[in-house]
Design a protein around this motif. Structure first.
Motif, PDB file in Angstrom:
ATOM      1  N   ASN A  51       0.838  -1.192   0.000  1.00  0.00           N
ATOM      2  CA  ASN A  51       0.000   0.000   0.000  1.00  0.00           C
ATOM      3  C   ASN A  51       0.873   1.242   0.000  1.00  0.00           C
ATOM      4  OD1 ASN A  51      -1.714   2.074   0.369  1.00  0.00           O
ATOM      5  ND2 ASN A  51      -2.931   1.076   1.968  1.00  0.00           N
ATOM      6  N   GLN A  52       1.196   1.679  -1.217  1.00  0.00           N
ATOM      7  CA  GLN A  52       2.073   2.848  -1.310  1.00  0.00           C
ATOM      8  C   GLN A  52       1.341   4.124  -0.936  1.00  0.00           C
ATOM      9  OE1 GLN A  52       4.267   3.215  -4.862  1.00  0.00           O
ATOM     10  NE2 GLN A  52       5.511   1.431  -4.398  1.00  0.00           N
ATOM     11  N   SER A  53       0.004   4.056  -0.954  1.00  0.00           N
ATOM     12  CA  SER A  53      -0.736   5.258  -0.614  1.00  0.00           C
ATOM     13  C   SER A  53      -0.512   5.614   0.850  1.00  0.00           C
ATOM     14  CB  SER A  53      -2.221   5.047  -0.899  1.00  0.00           C
ATOM     15  OG  SER A  53      -2.973   6.157  -0.529  1.00  0.00           O
TER      16      SER A  53
ATOM     17  N   LEU B  10       1.519   8.871   2.204  1.00  0.00           N
ATOM     18  CA  LEU B  10       0.943   9.841   3.119  1.00  0.00           C
ATOM     19  C   LEU B  10       1.932  10.170   4.227  1.00  0.00           C
ATOM     20  CD1 LEU B  10      -1.930  11.063   2.795  1.00  0.00           C
ATOM     21  CD2 LEU B  10      -2.441   9.913   4.946  1.00  0.00           C
TER      22      LEU B  10
ATOM     23  N   ARG C  98      -4.585  15.554  -4.891  1.00  0.00           N
ATOM     24  CA  ARG C  98      -3.281  15.170  -4.329  1.00  0.00           C
ATOM     25  C   ARG C  98      -2.727  13.863  -4.885  1.00  0.00           C
ATOM     26  NH1 ARG C  98      -2.677  17.923   0.938  1.00  0.00           N
ATOM     27  NH2 ARG C  98      -3.495  19.949   0.358  1.00  0.00           N
ATOM     28  N   ILE C  99      -2.919  13.633  -6.157  1.00  0.00           N
ATOM     29  CA  ILE C  99      -2.367  12.391  -6.700  1.00  0.00           C
ATOM     30  C   ILE C  99      -0.991  12.613  -7.302  1.00  0.00           C
ATOM     31  CG2 ILE C  99      -4.598  11.269  -7.081  1.00  0.00           C
ATOM     32  CD1 ILE C  99      -4.324  11.983 -10.036  1.00  0.00           C
TER      33      ILE C  99
END
Lengths: 347, 347
Positions: free
Chosen positions: B48-50, B54, B120-121
């Motif tokens: 989960n790179q998201s 963050l 914010r991508i």
């Protein structure tokens, strides 16, 4: 970038009030709301949707993966930009944005997709240029990301897809040529493992069979899907001992290179050889004589593609009931003059 | 999608061990590492790179905003896809990915950009098709997102940009035409507020002035930057009472429409009228007589654009020291035959 805290400090109002003002809640008086919005604009406040998305688990962004090679860049007819317009017209109804994910030409599409999935910047994916065997279907099925493919594959399983009607195109092309007396009909096929090439050649074989014509493998000419590829197809065709009298080209821009090469040898399409192109292309529309080819709306294809995708996403599926999730997209024959002659001597 | 917890449960190993194995830490024995990686592949585990991003505050994704209109879609020469290759060749060194952000043609680019910033991508942005006055510069400066523009603007302030050398092109075109005896030189200009049109027309005026030629506003013909626009330019030009003997076209594909219209009236470029095109285009390269135009490497332009952007990002700036952050990109004259004649009677 200013956040909500800086905004509240600047205005000397509580964060709660600023938040309610920004979100249009009714319990904020009009003057305060205006002050907050003006300050937000002035200070460059931008809501942090990334934090919001993480809570919701969504980004509201859909990714369209495209592969670009040096070849397709030079030769592409903006297929994807046109499809994009159709996709966006549907996504915008749901406040979803589309981003294009261009896989670099020196990277394996599977590895690229894996990384883009890991980046978690999109809620759903559209893949394109499906290969005969394409591991991306398996990857996406496992990760449970909603997706749809533009193109079939042996690997597609129960996945959703939409694909151009390659079979229908080659069938009407063969029928039309046979009706004009042709029996030796050549076809161009892509030199890559892209699935559409297999569908096209298979459809061609079955169409010939239907007319009792024996399939000659020498008449399937492999080349790159480009202008240069069309030039090469013509070149190979001219060198055949028993030359075909007609040719069906799989890629729209091939016709440009094909015309150029045969004309160099004094052979005129529509007089000395029958030529049927694939999709009508702005770039090919000035060909003389006009090319017989097939028309479709790429915008409408994009709309259908978007709707199929949304019909498979829980948040939107109710709005797209009963959507067929594996669809063949039709093309309409546009008769030109490139095959408008009767063959005198049937072989 | 499987997370690290599911993976650990499936393997009956602690989450810590699975994490160390996945991250290639040395304190995991080889067999365990292999088992973990095999299970990760099999179960479709994706890091989960998201969440990771963050924490780091980054996505490792750079956005390239493009505007597409129905017109540019039909007429575009894949300018952006080619630039993209150059951008990616630099970004990939830093494990950064490029996504394209296509602004729908019915949406205001400023509002679109604002929303994409909020999503914010992306860590940084490249904007293109800069307008004479372009609020996007202000927006991005305020949000403090690193960005670079492909194109100048009156609004660019101290922002980084790279722009094609429109001034240089129009200067050499005018010099060349004047040297061949032309004094009545027309120019095409975009009908939109895109900044490059202003730069082009301004350069043209100054070049004429340098040669002591009085500028005639009737010779600045506004049209859409498309094949059809080129057709229209020719049409207007033919209707002028005191016809120009030469024309400079701003957009590569205009030449195709221009040739078609003048030839319909029996006027041959390179014999009856001198034509200088802008950028060499694959689509225009078959024009007869060959078009005098200008060449540049869009791939190299993409490389430069990427390096300028990275030079302004703290995480990468050290690797790109001393980068000029406002750059005019040169084009090289490619003499063709479309202007290869001496004008007999100087007016």
């Amino acid at each position: 970038m200013k956040g909500i805290r800086q905004l509240a400090e600047h205005l000397d109002i509580s964060i709660g009030t600023v938040s309610r003002a920004l979100n249009g809640k009714p319990d904020v008086n009009e003057e305060t709301r205006k002050r907050v919005l003006a300050a937000a604009e002035q200070l460059g406040y931008v809501a942090n949707q990334s934090g919001r998305s993480l809570r919701q688990g969504t980004t509201n962004v859909i990714g369209l993966m495209i592969q670009s090679s040096r070849e397709t860049v030079e030769n592409s007819d903006n297929f994807f930009l046109t499809v994009t317009g159709g996709l966006q017209s549907v996504f915008s109804r749901h406040k979803l944005d589309l981003v294009m994910l261009p896989c670099p030409h020196d990277e394996d599409p599977y590895e690229y997709l894996k990384r883009m999935v890991a980046r978690r910047i999109v809620d759903a994916l559209i893949i394109s240029e499906t290969q005969r065997v394409d591991k991306r279907f398996d990857l996406l099925a496992k990760t449970k990301i909603p997706f749809v493919a533009l193109g079939r594959s042996l690997s597609d399983g129960n996945a959703s897809w939409i694909d151009l009607d390659f079979d229908g195109v080659v069938n009407s092309a063969v029928d039309r040529l046979v009706a004009h007396g042709h029996r030796r009909i050549a076809i161009s096929a892509p030199s890559s493992d892209i699935n559409l090439g297999f569908v096209f050649v298979e459809g061609y074989r079955r169409a010939l069979e239907r007319h009792g014509i024996i399939h000659d493998p020498a008449l399937v000419i492999r080349a790159k899907s480009s202008e240069q590829g069309g030039y090469q197809v013509a070149d190979e065709l001219l060198r055949l001992e028993d030359r075909p009298t007609a040719v069906i080209l799989i890629y729209e821009l091939m016709a440009i290179g094909f015309y150029r090469r045969v004309m160099e040898s004094g052979i005129i399409p529509g007089r000395d050889i029958a030529v049927v192109g694939f999709r009508e292309a702005p770039r090919a529309k000035f060909l003389q004589p006009p090319l017989t080819c097939f028309r479709t709306s790429l915008h409408d294809l994009g709309v259908e593609l978007a709707e199929i995708l949304l019909s498979g996403m829980p948040a939107y599926s109710e709005e797209y009931p009963g959507k067929t999730r594996q669809t063949i997209w039709p093309l309409e024959l546009m008769p030109g003059e490139s095959d408008a002659f009767e063959l005198g001597t049937k072989k």
